[in-house]
Design a protein around this motif. Structure first.
Motif, PDB file in Angstrom:
ATOM      1  N   ASP A  60       0.785  -1.195  -0.070  1.00  0.00           N
ATOM      2  CA  ASP A  60      -0.088   0.024  -0.157  1.00  0.00           C
ATOM      3  C   ASP A  60       0.954   1.262   0.074  1.00  0.00           C
ATOM      4  OD1 ASP A  60      -2.159   1.712   0.105  1.00  0.00           O
ATOM      5  OD2 ASP A  60      -2.149   1.432   2.588  1.00  0.00           O
ATOM      6  N   SER A  61       0.711   1.996  -0.925  1.00  0.00           N
ATOM      7  CA  SER A  61       1.516   3.360  -0.973  1.00  0.00           C
ATOM      8  C   SER A  61       0.907   4.559  -0.629  1.00  0.00           C
ATOM      9  CB  SER A  61       2.302   3.511  -2.423  1.00  0.00           C
ATOM     10  OG  SER A  61       1.225   3.543  -3.375  1.00  0.00           O
ATOM     11  N   ASP A  62      -0.806   4.622  -0.613  1.00  0.00           N
ATOM     12  CA  ASP A  62      -1.331   5.696  -0.101  1.00  0.00           C
ATOM     13  C   ASP A  62      -1.999   5.895   1.135  1.00  0.00           C
ATOM     14  OD1 ASP A  62      -3.515   4.057  -0.435  1.00  0.00           O
ATOM     15  OD2 ASP A  62      -4.317   5.251  -2.230  1.00  0.00           O
ATOM     16  N   ASP A  76      -4.270   3.861   2.767  1.00  0.00           N
ATOM     17  CA  ASP A  76      -5.586   3.522   2.844  1.00  0.00           C
ATOM     18  C   ASP A  76      -5.755   2.110   3.317  1.00  0.00           C
ATOM     19  OD1 ASP A  76      -5.306   2.185   0.400  1.00  0.00           O
ATOM     20  OD2 ASP A  76      -7.072   3.375  -0.602  1.00  0.00           O
ATOM     21  N   ARG A 121      -5.542  -0.729   1.712  1.00  0.00           N
ATOM     22  CA  ARG A 121      -6.161  -1.514   0.660  1.00  0.00           C
ATOM     23  C   ARG A 121      -5.234  -1.193  -0.667  1.00  0.00           C
ATOM     24  NH1 ARG A 121      -9.485  -1.535   4.206  1.00  0.00           N
ATOM     25  NH2 ARG A 121     -11.870  -1.513   4.413  1.00  0.00           N
ATOM     26  N   SER A 173      -4.782  -0.813  -4.548  1.00  0.00           N
ATOM     27  CA  SER A 173      -5.350  -0.636  -5.735  1.00  0.00           C
ATOM     28  C   SER A 173      -4.629  -1.230  -7.007  1.00  0.00           C
ATOM     29  CB  SER A 173      -5.431   0.995  -5.911  1.00  0.00           C
ATOM     30  OG  SER A 173      -3.910   1.445  -6.075  1.00  0.00           O
ATOM     31  N   GLU A 215      -1.371   0.316  -7.237  1.00  0.00           N
ATOM     32  CA  GLU A 215      -0.411  -0.344  -6.385  1.00  0.00           C
ATOM     33  C   GLU A 215       0.079  -1.747  -6.483  1.00  0.00           C
ATOM     34  OE1 GLU A 215      -2.013   2.696  -2.696  1.00  0.00           O
ATOM     35  OE2 GLU A 215      -2.519   0.578  -2.755  1.00  0.00           O
TER      36      GLU A 215
END
Ligand code: CA
Ligand code: CA
Length: 72
Positions: free
Chosen positions: A51-53, A55, A57, A59, A62
């Protein structure tokens, strides 16, 4: 730069509810289906690693960038 189309089919297999995001529960059930005794905590760790942002979760973007980083 990752080509997300290459990973879309794999991503869709893991994203069992089809909301466009992979959560720890989806990852854990995939690993268990593959015969791995993955706990929810271990799955959460894997999600955090991909996970890079932030959240919690994964995407498709990602997922694709993680997979392409780990390719030889
Ligand atoms: Ca999902
Ligand atoms: Ca994310």
């Amino acid at each position: 730069m990752a080509d997300t189309a290459d990973y879309a089919a794999t991503f869709a297999l893991v994203d069992t509810d089809g909301d466009g995001l992979i959560c720890a529960q989806e990852l854990a059930s995939l690993m268990r289906n593959l015969g791995d005794q993955t706990t929810d905590e271990q799955a959460t760790e894997v999600v955090r690693a991909m996970d890079s942002d932030g959240d919690e979760r994964i995407s498709l973007e990602e997922f694709a960038s993680y997979m392409s980083r780990n390719q030889n």
